[in-house]
Scaffold this active site. Sequence first.
Site, PDB file in Angstrom:
ATOM      1  N   GLY A   1       0.784  -0.818   0.155  1.00 38.81           N
ATOM      2  CA  GLY A   1      -0.378  -0.089   0.193  1.00 38.81           C
ATOM      3  C   GLY A   1       0.858   0.880  -0.070  1.00 38.81           C
ATOM      4  O   GLY A   1       1.899   1.185   0.494  1.00 38.81           O
TER       5      GLY A   1
ATOM      6  N   THR B   1       5.374   1.861   6.192  1.00 38.53           N
ATOM      7  CA  THR B   1       3.243   2.071   5.900  1.00 38.53           C
ATOM      8  C   THR B   1       3.060   2.445   7.544  1.00 38.53           C
ATOM      9  O   THR B   1       3.304   2.767   8.014  1.00 38.53           O
ATOM     10  CB  THR B   1       3.267   0.415   6.890  1.00 38.53           C
ATOM     11  OG1 THR B   1       1.917   0.009   6.607  1.00 38.53           O
ATOM     12  CG2 THR B   1       4.287   0.196   7.884  1.00 38.53           C
TER      13      THR B   1
ATOM     14  N   ASP C   1       0.444   1.727   8.844  1.00 37.53           N
ATOM     15  CA  ASP C   1      -0.271   0.923   9.686  1.00 37.53           C
ATOM     16  C   ASP C   1       0.600   1.485  10.630  1.00 37.53           C
ATOM     17  O   ASP C   1       0.613   0.625  12.173  1.00 37.53           O
ATOM     18  CB  ASP C   1       0.347  -0.468   9.998  1.00 37.53           C
ATOM     19  CG  ASP C   1      -1.058  -0.495   8.435  1.00 37.53           C
ATOM     20  OD1 ASP C   1      -1.708   0.535   8.088  1.00 37.53           O
ATOM     21  OD2 ASP C   1      -0.377  -1.609   7.436  1.00 37.53           O
TER      22      ASP C   1
ATOM     23  N   ARG D   1     -25.597  12.980  17.778  1.00 33.72           N
ATOM     24  CA  ARG D   1     -25.131  11.710  17.503  1.00 33.72           C
ATOM     25  C   ARG D   1     -23.782  11.143  17.459  1.00 33.72           C
ATOM     26  O   ARG D   1     -22.765  12.133  17.620  1.00 33.72           O
ATOM     27  CB  ARG D   1     -25.167  11.733  15.823  1.00 33.72           C
ATOM     28  CG  ARG D   1     -26.366  11.830  14.997  1.00 33.72           C
ATOM     29  CD  ARG D   1     -25.939  12.226  13.440  1.00 33.72           C
ATOM     30  NE  ARG D   1     -27.092  12.036  12.280  1.00 33.72           N
ATOM     31  CZ  ARG D   1     -27.207  12.472  11.307  1.00 33.72           C
ATOM     32  NH1 ARG D   1     -26.429  12.987  11.342  1.00 33.72           N
ATOM     33  NH2 ARG D   1     -28.106  13.108  10.640  1.00 33.72           N
TER      34      ARG D   1
ATOM     35  N   ARG E   1      -4.964  -3.120   9.644  1.00 31.79           N
ATOM     36  CA  ARG E   1      -4.512  -3.987   9.410  1.00 31.79           C
ATOM     37  C   ARG E   1      -4.916  -4.644  11.059  1.00 31.79           C
ATOM     38  O   ARG E   1      -5.270  -4.491  12.280  1.00 31.79           O
ATOM     39  CB  ARG E   1      -3.199  -5.079   9.040  1.00 31.79           C
ATOM     40  CG  ARG E   1      -3.642  -5.354   7.846  1.00 31.79           C
ATOM     41  CD  ARG E   1      -2.612  -6.155   6.888  1.00 31.79           C
ATOM     42  NE  ARG E   1      -2.852  -5.698   5.377  1.00 31.79           N
ATOM     43  CZ  ARG E   1      -2.703  -6.114   4.392  1.00 31.79           C
ATOM     44  NH1 ARG E   1      -1.701  -5.594   4.546  1.00 31.79           N
ATOM     45  NH2 ARG E   1      -3.291  -5.927   3.356  1.00 31.79           N
TER      46      ARG E   1
ATOM     47  N   GLU F   1      -9.565  -1.296  12.303  1.00 33.85           N
ATOM     48  CA  GLU F   1     -10.196  -2.292  10.840  1.00 33.85           C
ATOM     49  C   GLU F   1     -10.586  -3.512  11.154  1.00 33.85           C
ATOM     50  O   GLU F   1     -11.154  -4.887  11.207  1.00 33.85           O
ATOM     51  CB  GLU F   1     -10.146  -2.498   9.895  1.00 33.85           C
ATOM     52  CG  GLU F   1      -8.259  -2.493   9.554  1.00 33.85           C
ATOM     53  CD  GLU F   1      -7.857  -2.206   8.028  1.00 33.85           C
ATOM     54  OE1 GLU F   1      -8.393  -2.173   7.356  1.00 33.85           O
ATOM     55  OE2 GLU F   1      -6.564  -2.472   8.193  1.00 33.85           O
TER      56      GLU F   1
ATOM     57  N   ARG G   1     -23.731   7.184  13.312  1.00 37.65           N
ATOM     58  CA  ARG G   1     -23.449   7.054  12.366  1.00 37.65           C
ATOM     59  C   ARG G   1     -22.308   6.143  11.694  1.00 37.65           C
ATOM     60  O   ARG G   1     -21.112   6.519  12.283  1.00 37.65           O
ATOM     61  CB  ARG G   1     -23.568   8.177  11.186  1.00 37.65           C
ATOM     62  CG  ARG G   1     -24.482   9.322  10.851  1.00 37.65           C
ATOM     63  CD  ARG G   1     -24.982   9.278   9.883  1.00 37.65           C
ATOM     64  NE  ARG G   1     -26.466   9.955   9.418  1.00 37.65           N
ATOM     65  CZ  ARG G   1     -27.703   9.354   9.821  1.00 37.65           C
ATOM     66  NH1 ARG G   1     -28.312   8.112  10.855  1.00 37.65           N
ATOM     67  NH2 ARG G   1     -28.597  10.260   8.895  1.00 37.65           N
TER      68      ARG G   1
ATOM     69  N   ARG H   1      -4.799   7.554   3.811  1.00 35.08           N
ATOM     70  CA  ARG H   1      -3.764   7.010   3.152  1.00 35.08           C
ATOM     71  C   ARG H   1      -3.111   7.535   2.246  1.00 35.08           C
ATOM     72  O   ARG H   1      -1.738   8.078   2.109  1.00 35.08           O
ATOM     73  CB  ARG H   1      -3.691   5.319   2.737  1.00 35.08           C
ATOM     74  CG  ARG H   1      -2.517   4.451   2.630  1.00 35.08           C
ATOM     75  CD  ARG H   1      -2.698   2.726   2.053  1.00 35.08           C
ATOM     76  NE  ARG H   1      -2.649   2.940   1.156  1.00 35.08           N
ATOM     77  CZ  ARG H   1      -3.038   1.753   0.308  1.00 35.08           C
ATOM     78  NH1 ARG H   1      -3.393   0.807   1.284  1.00 35.08           N
ATOM     79  NH2 ARG H   1      -3.474   1.487  -0.646  1.00 35.08           N
TER      80      ARG H   1
HETATM   81  O1  F6P Z   1      -1.295  -1.740   4.366  1.00 37.76           O
HETATM   82  C1  F6P Z   1      -1.776  -1.001   4.344  1.00 37.76           C
HETATM   83  C2  F6P Z   1      -3.285  -0.947   4.143  1.00 37.76           C
HETATM   84  O2  F6P Z   1      -2.807   0.638   4.416  1.00 37.76           O
HETATM   85  C3  F6P Z   1      -3.684  -1.681   5.509  1.00 37.76           C
HETATM   86  O3  F6P Z   1      -3.964  -0.810   6.848  1.00 37.76           O
HETATM   87  C4  F6P Z   1      -5.275  -1.755   4.404  1.00 37.76           C
HETATM   88  O4  F6P Z   1      -6.321  -3.130   5.050  1.00 37.76           O
HETATM   89  C5  F6P Z   1      -4.392  -2.021   3.893  1.00 37.76           C
HETATM   90  O5  F6P Z   1      -3.493  -1.814   3.661  1.00 37.76           O
HETATM   91  C6  F6P Z   1      -5.603  -2.153   2.782  1.00 37.76           C
HETATM   92  O6  F6P Z   1      -5.246  -2.160   1.222  1.00 37.76           O
HETATM   93  P1  F6P Z   1      -5.657  -2.636  -0.334  1.00 37.76           P
HETATM   94  O7  F6P Z   1      -4.895  -0.186  -0.398  1.00 37.76           O
HETATM   95  O8  F6P Z   1      -4.680  -3.356  -1.274  1.00 37.76           O
HETATM   96  O9  F6P Z   1      -6.597  -2.277  -0.607  1.00 37.76           O
END
Ligand code: F6P
Length: 343
Positions: free
Chosen positions: A10, A125, A127, A162, A171, A222, A267, A276
């Site tokens: 990513g 990353t 993450d 709300r 991840r 997530e 919501r 990102r």
């Molecule tokens: O590893 C970076 C990341 O942004 C994660 O946080 C996320 O789960 C994943 O990539 C999403 O991947 P893609 O861009 O392939 O949808």
Amino acid sequence: MKVAILTGGGDCGGLNAVIKSIVWKGIKEYNYEFVGFLDGWKGALENNHRELTINDVIDILPEGGTMLGSSRTNPFSAGNNPEDVEKTMEEENIDALIAIGGDDTLGAANKLYQRGVNIVGVPKTMDNDLECTDMTFGFMSAVQAATDHLDRLKTTARSHHRVIVYEVFGRYSGWTALYAGWAGDADVILVPEKTYSIEDVCACLEKRRQRGKDYAIVVVAEGATTTEMDEMMAEDEETDEFGHVMLGGVGEYLADEIEERLDWETRYIQPRHIVRGGTPTAYDRILSSRYGLAAIDCVKNKDFGKMAALKGQEIEIVDLANAVADTKTVPVELFEKAEIFFG
Ligand code: F6P
């Protein structure tokens, strides 16, 4: 000396700053030649590359994304042959490769290093889940973007009385959720490292309501689960070449439960790649630049199988094998500091 660069996995803020830094120092100080493989390991496998000169990189430091493109191609997955990377390097007389990526890209880099390829890694990353470095570049840019969203969400949540549940990438670790949630003054944060029940989440929100506050913000990673869930939620069952499913959905589940249990309009926001993408923060621009300078010095020193890392305020060189051995998760003690502000 001819050096190749690739960016895999990513994208995130700071990739272009690393590329500029490597090429700039490599040409000006060491007189090296550079090529960039396009779209990560895909370009290395298929010998798809472009030349990189000072002029190609001169203006790219502040730009988001990666000028080389990226992919989740895995040279070791079925259908691919890591020998093709070696073949490309031989054909193009490439002496060393700098791989810029997260645990997947650098995991493959480490395996290639063990096969004899001259490789150096740079930890990227949003993450922040790579071991052996205090921080990956891209993380702070994502945290800043998510924090900006939370500031905006707070005003609309307040106007409409709300709850807003904000689900963020990350991840299997909760770094981005924790930092953004803390900076954005969220009322509850859920991360994979500590499991709450829905009742716990509702109790925090109810406490806030009793304080006379009729709006609230919940941040959820997530990959977070609640005690009611058997496993992390995924968008579908499909996996990428590194075996990852696309996580997502836990925020929607939480929002439905909160609305029903507390009779409080709720919501759900899932910003996904919006967090990102975009330009890197000043911090990430400099961190990325410093990583790039260290990586090209590793090549110069023939220090292969290594990764540039941040330790405190200093850039150090660590073993690639150790960096990819495990996932760096949020320490419970750190999470507990943020937890003081819940409810
Ligand atoms: O590893 C970076 C990341 O942004 C994660 O946080 C996320 O789960 C994943 O990539 C999403 O991947 P893609 O861009 O392939 O949808």
